[in-house]
Structures are given as C-alpha cells and as structure tokens.
Design an enzyme around this catalytic site. Structure first.
Site, short mmCIF file in Angstrom:
data_model
loop_
_atom_site.label_atom_id
_atom_site.label_comp_id
_atom_site.label_asym_id
_atom_site.label_seq_id
_atom_site.Cartn_x
_atom_site.Cartn_y
_atom_site.Cartn_z
N CYS A 4 41.20 43.76 37.00
CA CYS A 4 40.74 44.29 38.06
C CYS A 4 39.00 44.80 37.80
O CYS A 4 38.68 45.37 37.13
CB CYS A 4 41.53 45.95 38.14
SG CYS A 4 40.55 46.91 39.43
N CYS A 7 38.27 48.59 37.90
CA CYS A 7 38.87 49.13 36.58
C CYS A 7 37.58 48.91 35.52
O CYS A 7 37.37 49.89 34.94
CB CYS A 7 40.03 48.62 36.10
SG CYS A 7 41.44 48.99 37.50
#
Length: 84
Positions: A4, A7
């Site tokens: 991600c 993230c």
C-alpha cells in the site's frame, strides 16, 4: 515494505509523532494482509473493525480515527495521540 503506497507514506509520519503518546500508552501496528485479502469485502478488518481504507489510525475505545491521507498530516496524528 507494504503493498500500500499510502501506508508507506504515512508510516514515517505516524512513527515521528509517537513521542507524543502519553506515558503508558500501547501502540498496536497491524497489517491488513496482502492486497487481494484487503480487497475482499468480507475480510475481518472491514467486517469487525469497520475499516474503509488503509492506512487507518484508530484510538481504541473511542470514535476517533484517521483514514488514508489524514494519516499523512503530522498535526492530525499528534492530536490523535494527545487529546483525551
């Protein structure tokens, strides 16, 4: 490294603000699994914790949370860590 990109971008911001956590706090870092699992609408994170996006920062036991690009903002993360 996480699959991600949001993230990956949020992690240094969140870690940088951890010094503002009150003494005795517990910070739990939890990964949501690989991308196909996260995309499954029946995964436990979506069903149980009602997550709608990653990254998500939750203050357990309260309605307070930061989702996705909110986690990029050091001031919001600091408020999450310091407000009662």
């Amino acid at each position: 490294m996480s699959w991600c990109p949001d993230c990956v971008k949020a992690e240094p911001v969140v870690r940088g603000e951890m010094s503002h956590l009150p003494e005795g706090s517990v910070f739990v870092y939890c990964q949501v699994g690989e991308r196909p699992y996260w995309k499954d609408p029946n995964n436990e994170f979506k069903k149980t914790l009602k997550l709608s996006g990653v990254p998500t920062l939750i203050r357990y036991g309260t309605p307070q949370k930061l989702v996705e690009e909110e986690c990029f903002k050091a001031d919001l993360v600091r408020m999450m860590f310091t407000e009662d």
